[in-house]
Design an enzyme around this catalytic site. Structure first.
Site, short mmCIF file in Angstrom:
data_model
loop_
_atom_site.label_atom_id
_atom_site.label_comp_id
_atom_site.label_asym_id
_atom_site.label_seq_id
_atom_site.Cartn_x
_atom_site.Cartn_y
_atom_site.Cartn_z
N LYS A 69 35.30 -15.87 80.62
CA LYS A 69 34.92 -16.92 81.92
C LYS A 69 34.00 -18.07 81.68
CE LYS A 69 35.08 -13.07 85.20
NZ LYS A 69 34.35 -12.08 86.44
N ASP A 105 34.71 -14.69 92.80
CA ASP A 105 33.84 -13.52 92.61
C ASP A 105 32.90 -13.33 93.79
OD1 ASP A 105 35.13 -12.40 90.49
OD2 ASP A 105 33.80 -13.42 89.12
N TYR A 226 34.16 -0.43 89.22
CA TYR A 226 34.79 0.25 89.97
C TYR A 226 35.55 1.35 89.28
CZ TYR A 226 38.64 -2.85 88.32
OH TYR A 226 39.45 -3.34 87.75
#
Ligand code: ATR
Length: 278
Positions: A69, A105, A226
């Site tokens: 990123k 995000d 997650y």
């Protein structure tokens, strides 16, 4: 000709993005393809240009995940304000002579909180745990929701203090709330309405030294990771908080990227339900 998109990461095998975008495309009738591409750790820029030069249809954009990123931020020829604030890019749009870097995000987190979890950040006391890239990416979008307070707590106190100061001084940012930074010891006796775990502790199985009073019975505890029950989630549950993992944020950041690329906002509820069911 089908417009082409891809997600770049390393590792990338586990990525749920191709499935999410295929579901969005089917739902909205958009003719796109979306693939997962494993880039070598030192080969991100090459992998992007190979993707752009090959294939049947035009390459229109890409998502970028760990560890690229920051490199995508540097590769972009123009960046949105939210990408500048995040210091990282997770969404690239390829235009004629430009590569536009965006970061969806934080918007994804805020949308998940507001629309899926009924937890509007406005007026809430928010505790953000961690001061790395994941935390940085959500600070501006959270501040723009006008919480009562945003406290950044980190294992290394100095990093939290530096990050808070940076956002307190953000030029051109019309927010009244100035974030504060602290170490975990500074949380003693404090309680928050929303506690967001943006540390990577959950990935290594480590628990955080949080005083139990940090969570109240009506608090929401949000784990950005997650697909697993982390120690943070167990700690929050034991304290009676309502717990959510980062699957909703994953789907919402993807929906925001889809909107950036296609100008159409997909319904996320059926996609989230499909992912939870499998
Ligand atoms: P990311 O991009 O996922 O945020 P990062 O930039 O490496 O990754 O940041 C990791 C964050 O998780 C940091 O805030 C780190 O705390 P330090 O700044 O003190 O290193 C935090 N972190 C990682 N493991 C942790 C642990 N076991 N306990 C507490 N904090 C942890």
């Amino acid at each position: 000709m089908t417009d082409r998109y891809a997600v770049f990461g390393n590792p990338i095998g586990h990525s749920r993005s191709p499935r999410i975008h295929a579901l969005f495309a089917a739902q909205t009738g958009q003719d796109i393809s979306y693939e997962a591409i494993l880039a070598a750790k030192d080969g991100f820029a090459t992998a992007v240009s190979t993707f752009m030069a090959s294939g049947d249809g035009p390459a229109k954009g890409a998502n970028v995940t760990v560890p690229f990123k920051e490199e995508a931020f540097r590769l972009a020829t123009r960046r949105t304000a939210r990408a500048e604030a995040a210091g990282a890019v997770n969404t690239l749009s390829f235009e004629q002579d430009a590569m536009i870097g965006d970061n969806t995000d934080g918007a994804g987190l805020v949308r998940d909180l507001k629309h899926n979890l009924g937890c509007d950040p406005a007026g809430r006391r928010i505790l953000l745990l961690g001061a790395g890239g994941a935390a940085r990416g959500v600070i501006l979008p959270l501040l723009l929701e006008r919480p009562a307070e945003l406290l950044i707590a980190n294992r290394t106190e100095q990093t939290a203090a530096r990050l808070a100061l940076e956002f307190a001084r953000l030029p051109g940012c019309a927010v009244d709330v100035k974030p504060d930074g602290t170490g975990f010891a500074g949380l003693a006796g404090r309680q928050f309405d929303l506690v967001i775990n943006a540390t990577s502790a959950g990935l290594s199985g480590a628990s955080l030294p949080l005083p139990p009073y940090v969570f109240g019975p009506r608090s929401v505890a949000y784990e950005m990771v997650y697909g697993r029950e982390t120690a943070f989630m167990a700690q929050a549950r034991a304290a009676g908080a309502r717990v959510a993992d980062g699957l909703g944020m994953l789907v919402e950041q993807a929906a925001e990227a889809f909107f950036v690329w296609r100008g159409v906002r997909p319904h996320t509820a059926p996609v989230l339900a499909a992912l939870k069911g499998s």
